[in-house]
Design a protein around this motif. Sequence first.
Motif, PDB file in Angstrom:
ATOM      1  N   GLU A   1       0.882  -1.166   0.000  1.00  0.00           N
ATOM      2  CA  GLU A   1       0.000   0.000   0.000  1.00  0.00           C
ATOM      3  C   GLU A   1       0.919   1.215   0.000  1.00  0.00           C
ATOM      4  N   VAL A   2       0.886   1.982  -1.090  1.00  0.00           N
ATOM      5  CA  VAL A   2       1.825   3.089  -1.256  1.00  0.00           C
ATOM      6  C   VAL A   2       1.226   4.387  -0.717  1.00  0.00           C
ATOM      7  N   VAL A   3       2.028   5.058   0.102  1.00  0.00           N
ATOM      8  CA  VAL A   3       1.643   6.357   0.645  1.00  0.00           C
ATOM      9  C   VAL A   3       2.082   7.416  -0.358  1.00  0.00           C
ATOM     10  N   VAL A   4       1.161   8.229  -0.796  1.00  0.00           N
ATOM     11  CA  VAL A   4       1.488   9.314  -1.726  1.00  0.00           C
ATOM     12  C   VAL A   4       1.958  10.495  -0.873  1.00  0.00           C
TER      13      VAL A   4
ATOM     14  N   ILE B   1       2.484   8.484   8.127  1.00  0.00           N
ATOM     15  CA  ILE B   1       3.499   7.794   7.335  1.00  0.00           C
ATOM     16  C   ILE B   1       3.846   8.654   6.126  1.00  0.00           C
ATOM     17  N   GLY B   2       5.132   8.798   5.859  1.00  0.00           N
ATOM     18  CA  GLY B   2       5.600   9.617   4.752  1.00  0.00           C
ATOM     19  C   GLY B   2       6.055  10.999   5.176  1.00  0.00           C
ATOM     20  N   CYS B   3       5.873  11.352   6.443  1.00  0.00           N
ATOM     21  CA  CYS B   3       6.290  12.664   6.950  1.00  0.00           C
ATOM     22  C   CYS B   3       7.747  12.651   7.391  1.00  0.00           C
ATOM     23  N   MET B   4       8.381  13.802   7.247  1.00  0.00           N
ATOM     24  CA  MET B   4       9.661  14.054   7.902  1.00  0.00           C
ATOM     25  C   MET B   4       9.301  14.828   9.162  1.00  0.00           C
ATOM     26  N   VAL B   5       9.837  14.393  10.290  1.00  0.00           N
ATOM     27  CA  VAL B   5       9.547  15.081  11.542  1.00  0.00           C
ATOM     28  C   VAL B   5      10.840  15.480  12.234  1.00  0.00           C
TER      29      VAL B   5
ATOM     30  N   ILE C   1       8.976   8.985   8.873  1.00  0.00           N
ATOM     31  CA  ILE C   1       8.098   7.909   9.327  1.00  0.00           C
ATOM     32  C   ILE C   1       7.741   7.065   8.107  1.00  0.00           C
ATOM     33  N   VAL C   2       8.071   5.771   8.179  1.00  0.00           N
ATOM     34  CA  VAL C   2       7.832   4.851   7.059  1.00  0.00           C
ATOM     35  C   VAL C   2       7.156   3.588   7.579  1.00  0.00           C
ATOM     36  N   GLY C   3       6.709   2.749   6.664  1.00  0.00           N
ATOM     37  CA  GLY C   3       6.185   1.447   7.046  1.00  0.00           C
ATOM     38  C   GLY C   3       7.323   0.554   7.520  1.00  0.00           C
TER      39      GLY C   3
ATOM     40  N   LEU D   1       2.616   9.082  15.721  1.00  0.00           N
ATOM     41  CA  LEU D   1       1.501   9.148  14.770  1.00  0.00           C
ATOM     42  C   LEU D   1       0.329   9.946  15.338  1.00  0.00           C
ATOM     43  N   GLY D   2      -0.150  10.872  14.534  1.00  0.00           N
ATOM     44  CA  GLY D   2      -1.301  11.677  14.936  1.00  0.00           C
ATOM     45  C   GLY D   2      -0.963  12.906  15.753  1.00  0.00           C
ATOM     46  N   LYS D   3       0.292  13.057  16.158  1.00  0.00           N
ATOM     47  CA  LYS D   3       0.699  14.228  16.956  1.00  0.00           C
ATOM     48  C   LYS D   3       0.824  15.455  16.058  1.00  0.00           C
ATOM     49  N   LYS D   4       0.655  16.615  16.689  1.00  0.00           N
ATOM     50  CA  LYS D   4       0.784  17.901  16.000  1.00  0.00           C
ATOM     51  C   LYS D   4       1.998  18.639  16.540  1.00  0.00           C
ATOM     52  N   ILE D   5       2.393  19.688  15.831  1.00  0.00           N
ATOM     53  CA  ILE D   5       3.522  20.508  16.282  1.00  0.00           C
ATOM     54  C   ILE D   5       3.204  21.041  17.678  1.00  0.00           C
ATOM     55  N   GLY D   6       4.185  20.919  18.576  1.00  0.00           N
ATOM     56  CA  GLY D   6       4.034  21.385  19.958  1.00  0.00           C
ATOM     57  C   GLY D   6       3.567  20.299  20.915  1.00  0.00           C
ATOM     58  N   GLU D   7       3.026  19.205  20.394  1.00  0.00           N
ATOM     59  CA  GLU D   7       2.569  18.122  21.268  1.00  0.00           C
ATOM     60  C   GLU D   7       3.743  17.234  21.663  1.00  0.00           C
ATOM     61  N   THR D   8       3.564  16.515  22.750  1.00  0.00           N
ATOM     62  CA  THR D   8       4.608  15.631  23.269  1.00  0.00           C
ATOM     63  C   THR D   8       4.172  14.178  23.148  1.00  0.00           C
TER      64      THR D   8
END
Length: 160
Positions: free
Chosen positions: A75-78, A89-93, A108-110, A132-139
């Motif tokens: 399953e490919v993440v666009v 998945i697919g984000c640079m953090v 974040i990858v599979g 996963l699911g966190k936003k900027i500023g969250e811990t």
Amino acid sequence: MAEKKHILTYEGLRNLEEELQDLKVNKRKEIAEKIKEAREQGDLSENAEYDAAKDEQRDIEARIEQLENLLKNAEVVVEDEVDLDTIGIGCMVKILDKDFDEELDFKIVGSTEADSLAGKISNESPLGKSLLGKKIGETAFVETQTGVSEYMVLEIQRVS
């Protein structure tokens, strides 16, 4: 029972396809040649080169089968469509390790493409799951053998 879906980025998919192609086209030819040369040496019952070549052939065929199964259930993440409001998945953090006051960058990858030395962490790893699911500023809190580690999200970006 349904096969597990293997989550891949486009880059990961491309790398697996290239490896599969190389194994099928190049490595199969190379191993066939090694087996042919070993056969020409005569008695196969005491021929170490023949045994080694057959073992290598078995390993190559097993890897081909593994790759075909991975790709069949991929399953490919666009990455261009990744939501930058939350980590997925697919984000640079960029995160701050609060224990060591150190900034860390991860993609974040599979689990199939995870490679911590290359800065790619699995969505199934303890840190990946907690991010996963966190936003900027969250811990994010991660249970470790030495206690709970804290990581604050500093940035979420698309892979360029």
